[in-house]
Design an enzyme around this catalytic site. Structure first.
Site, PDB file in Angstrom:
ATOM      1  N   LYS A   1       0.799  -1.214   0.000  1.00 11.55           N
ATOM      2  CA  LYS A   1       0.000   0.000   0.000  1.00 11.55           C
ATOM      3  C   LYS A   1       0.841   1.277   0.000  1.00 11.55           C
ATOM      4  CE  LYS A   1      -4.292  -1.148   0.292  1.00 11.55           C
ATOM      5  NZ  LYS A   1      -5.218  -1.100  -0.832  1.00 11.55           N
TER       6      LYS A   1
HETATM    7  C1  LIG Z   1      -2.740  -6.968   3.958  1.00  7.94           C
HETATM    8  C2  LIG Z   1      -3.581  -6.593   2.784  1.00  7.94           C
HETATM    9  N1  LIG Z   1      -3.867  -7.538   1.887  1.00  7.94           N
HETATM   10  C3  LIG Z   1      -4.648  -7.270   0.814  1.00  7.94           C
HETATM   11  C4  LIG Z   1      -5.198  -6.015   0.621  1.00  7.94           C
HETATM   12  C5  LIG Z   1      -6.091  -5.761  -0.561  1.00  7.94           C
HETATM   13  O1  LIG Z   1      -5.466  -4.962  -1.534  1.00  7.94           O
HETATM   14  P1  LIG Z   1      -6.312  -4.048  -2.487  1.00  7.94           P
HETATM   15  O2  LIG Z   1      -6.913  -2.961  -1.672  1.00  7.94           O
HETATM   16  O3  LIG Z   1      -5.338  -3.550  -3.501  1.00  7.94           O
HETATM   17  O4  LIG Z   1      -7.388  -4.909  -3.108  1.00  7.94           O
HETATM   18  C6  LIG Z   1      -4.924  -5.002   1.548  1.00  7.94           C
HETATM   19  C7  LIG Z   1      -5.519  -3.665   1.395  1.00  7.94           C
HETATM   20  O5  LIG Z   1      -5.503  -2.856   2.286  1.00  7.94           O
HETATM   21  C8  LIG Z   1      -4.094  -5.298   2.649  1.00  7.94           C
HETATM   22  O6  LIG Z   1      -3.816  -4.360   3.572  1.00  7.94           O
END
Ligand SMILES: Cc1ncc(COP(=O)(O)O)c(C=O)c1O
Length: 321
Positions: A48
């Site tokens: 992120k």
């Molecule tokens: C640990 C983790 N995995 C997966 C995701 C999902 O990613 P995306 O928001 O790009 O779908 C996030 C999103 O905050 C996350 O913090």
């Protein structure tokens, strides 16, 4: 010359350009290869950081963000950590609004990085460590209130295209370069859908035959169109039981995979023990989904997954007994 061969002006420039590693040991029992993008090696220990940088720099470029204006966003901790880093370096006060259901490491880390953290109590009946769609709705209400009260810029990760552009412009092309374009499928556990949408768009542009699969928790596969029976699943960072996600609407989805909590935990633990990759629940879910593909239609093929964040963010949970 890569960024590793020179002195960088700040930690912002250290975001991205993460390694792609073959999970050769886990792959022994599978027919095919899993390639894992080590996103936990970013400065905030998650993928992120990339979207934090893109969203802020997009808003600076087109004037939506003014010098020293407060930035606010709803977060499960990782986007907030990325924003705390980027805003801290660039001089924007940052307020992270988060559910008390997320692990405490996240709050402490964001505060250490200079963010103001506002915690929102979970909905009645919710379980700590399991953030549901209802919990998130309460966090959204509070976020909107703070944005209005402080005339702030909302770094809206569910809607701003900077989220998917970060992965379309960088993560996807990095993977294509590192794998010499040799991948057959990509599967990704979705929260906002930004990393799925951005990478899938880059992959499809390179080769429309690359299969792109959305991963959801078993019992909360709302995007697949299933009824939600387990909104309080354990895979933190996504699986919010939303029926649509604005960011994935423009991208072709080849299929939807579901992963039980127990499989996400098992594969996260195996990643640590057998591959030396210390990641979180959602990374375990991504590998579980990749294994499903290699055992079925993608037998003998190459599947790419993201190692979304660091296992250090879950030391207070029972992921690590
Ligand atoms: C640990 C983790 N995995 C997966 C995701 C999902 O990613 P995306 O928001 O790009 O779908 C996030 C999103 O905050 C996350 O913090």
């Amino acid at each position: 010359m890569t960024r590793h061969d020179r002195v960088l002006p700040s930690a912002i420039e250290a975001i991205g350009d993460t390694p792609l590693v073959e999970l050769a040991r886990l792959g022994r029992e599978l027919d095919g290869r899993i390639l894992a993008k080590l996103e936990y090696l970013n400065p905030g220990f998650s993928k992120k950081d990339r979207i934090a940088r893109q969203i802020i720099e997009d808003a600076e470029t087109d004037g939506r963000l003014r010098p020293r204006q407060t930035v606010v966003e709803l977060t499960s901790g990782n986007t907030g950590t990325g924003l705390a880093i980027v805003c801290g370096i660039k001089g924007y006060p940052f307020v992270a609004v988060m559910s008390t259901g997320n692990s405490t490491e996240r709050t402490r880390m964001m505060r250490a990085l200079g963010a103001e953290v506002v915690l929102v109590d979970q909905a009645p009946g919710s379980v700590r460590g399991q953030v549901s769609g209802d919990d998130l709705a309460l966090v959204e209400q509070e976020t909107q209130r703070i944005v209005t009260a402080r005339c702030a810029f909302r770094a809206d990760q569910f809607r701003l295209t900077g989220n998917m552009r970060a992965h379309y412009l960088h993560t996807g092309p990095e993977i294509l370069r590192q794998s010499a374009g040799r991948l057959d499928a990509f599967c990704d556990f979705v929260g906002t859908g930004g990393s799925f949408a951005g990478c899938a768009a880059a992959f499809k542009e390179h080769n429309p035959a690359i299969g792109c699969f959305v991963v959801e928790p078993e019992g909360a596969a709302a995007l697949k169109g299933q009824s939600v029976t387990n909104p309080g699943h354990r895979i933190q960072g996504g699986g919010y039981s939303m029926r649509t996600l604005p960011l994935i609407e423009s991208v072709h989805v080849d299929g939807y995979l579901t992963v039980p909590d127990a499989d996400a935990v098992t594969w996260a633990r195996r990643l640590a023990k057998e591959e030396g990759i210390f990641a979180g629940f959602s990374s375990g879910a991504n590998v579980a989904a990749a294994a499903q593909l290699l055992r079925a239609t993608y037998r003998g093929k190459t599947v790419v997954v993201m190692m979304c964040d660091s296992g250090l963010k879950y030391l207070s949970t029972d992921l690590w007994p």
